[in-house]
Enzyme design. Structure first.
Site, short mmCIF file in Angstrom:
data_model
loop_
_atom_site.label_atom_id
_atom_site.label_comp_id
_atom_site.label_asym_id
_atom_site.label_seq_id
_atom_site.Cartn_x
_atom_site.Cartn_y
_atom_site.Cartn_z
N GLU A 49 0.84 -1.21 0.00
CA GLU A 49 0.00 0.00 0.00
C GLU A 49 0.87 1.25 0.00
OE1 GLU A 49 -1.58 2.93 3.08
OE2 GLU A 49 -2.10 0.89 3.71
N HIS A 50 1.90 1.27 0.83
CA HIS A 50 2.81 2.43 0.87
C HIS A 50 3.54 2.60 -0.46
CE1 HIS A 50 3.33 3.82 5.23
NE2 HIS A 50 2.35 2.93 5.28
#
Length: 410
Positions: A49-50
């Protein structure tokens, strides 16, 4: 009216046009999170996600941020136990640009090794930050304890010694397994034209591989535990957990009403009795955590260490009153009205509609209308609520976590 479609690669689309709005909310929902991980890759969904914001073959990380800011939009993401969501909200005139950016991130992220190394440093700091938050600790570690050795109990962020060993190859293996058409739902709510939206969604997401839907696996066993973490802080943070209904169970409507009555708001039993009348705690509330395989009903409170035992006793006394005396018609009526108002007000937000539609289709494989939700809430009776407390909130089957001065006399 809500419309459902499917792209050729299996991505499911759910759309709700809101003609009176000028905004559009878009969410890309992926069936991946900590409950789909194992001991060797716990935290991977969160790291991916990051990394989605760290550059693609067409855009740098700065380009992603600058282009979204330039159209006055908001873009972000979050990872849960059972899903990861990438979302954007912008004006209707800029919706294609927002879809272009989101599609680029999902289809063309580089997962550059140098950027990964830097971002892992940020994520390790984030994990340390949770360690410094006793309220986060007591919630998360209680779930780890009652669902011991099951992925539902894993930390979403992962453990530092595991996360620090991630590399690009491991990320790509995980990404290629879960970021596939059959495992994704895209939800859209706001002001748009359906035909244009379908054209854009196919243009920017149609090249993702088909793949297959994630299997949530077996259900965890609930373990009655007492977990403690000694910390030199002013307050004790207490959390109680009870085995409860799943996100797929019709009992979730009863749980919503039961939670509202017990500790879900400022006029709930726990708040009025333990905070206002007895003055034993400043913060106290209850909530449900429900997933496909299992669910919990949890109660949280923060208090002076010397009052921990009193607070626990007061909580169970209030539960006992609800089991043996039930709920008055007036109390039930106020709870039903409040829940219905929250549902209706939430419906008036394009983001809330996008979120509700996307999560429902991803987890439940269907859409529940506002009217059906309201009807199901109204069908919950006072006896349903009493039986719920009797069935689930049993003291001898309760998990307990405490962070703070754990040497109090209990």
């Amino acid at each position: 009216m809500t419309q459902q479609r499917k792209l050729n690669n299996g991505i499911r689309i759910v759309m709700e046009e809101m003609p009176a709005y000028r905004s559009v909310s878009i969410g890309v929902w992926v069936r991946t999170g900590s409950m789909y991980e194992n001991r060797t890759n716990n935290g991977m969904a969160h790291v991916i996600e990051h990394m989605m914001f760290k550059g693609t073959s067409r855009r740098t990380a700065a380009d992603i941020a600058n282009e979204m800011t330039a159209i006055g939009g908001n873009m972000d993401a979050f990872t849960c136990k059972d899903c990861t969501c990438y979302y954007a909200k912008t004006l209707d005139i800029y919706v294609e640009q927002a879809l272009d950016i989101l599609g680029d991130m999902l289809c063309n992220s580089l997962f550059d090794e140098k950027e990964l190394k830097k971002e892992l440093g940020v994520i390790l700091e984030e994990i340390d930050m949770y360690e410094d938050s006793p309220e986060d600790l007591v919630h998360e570690h209680l779930q780890m304890a009652v669902w011991e050795n099951h992925p539902l109990g894993y930390l979403i962020s992962g453990e530092k010694d595991v996360v620090s060993g991630f590399n690009r190859e491991k990320l790509l293996d995980f990404f290629n397994q879960f970021y596939v058409g059959e495992n994704i739902v895209i939800s859209v709510a706001g002001h748009f034209e359906e035909n244009d939206m379908l054209t854009w969604l196919d243009r920017y997401f149609g090249d993702m591989p088909k793949g297959r839907r994630s299997d949530p696996g077996i259900s965890p066993d609930f373990k009655k535990v007492i977990w403690k973490r000694n910390k030199d802080i002013e307050q004790n943070h207490l959390c109680l957990a009870f085995d409860c209904c799943t996100a797929l169970s019709d009992e979730r409507y009863v749980m919503t009403v039961a939670n509202n009555l017990l500790g879900g708001n400022m006029n709930s039993r726990l708040f009025m009795k333990i905070r206002d009348e007895l003055g034993l705690t400043y913060a106290i509330y209850s909530y449900g955590s429900s997933y496909e395989q299992a669910g919990l009903f949890q109660i949280y409170a923060a208090m002076q260490p010397s009052q921990t035992g009193q607070v626990m006793e007061a909580i169970f006394e209030e539960i006992s009153r609800l089991v043996h005396n039930g709920v008055s018609e007036k109390e039930w009526s106020i709870a039903i009205q409040q829940i219905q108002a929250e549902l209706i007000l939430g419906y008036e937000s394009s983001y809330n509609r996008m979120s509700g539609l996307g999560k429902s289709l991803l987890i439940r494989d269907g859409i529940v209308s506002l009217e059906e939700d309201l009807q199901r809430i109204r069908q919950v009776t006072t006896e349903d609520v009493r039986q719920f407390f009797e069935k689930y909130l049993q003291r001898d089957k309760c998990g307990v976590a405490i962070v703070g001065n754990t040497h109090f006399n209990d």
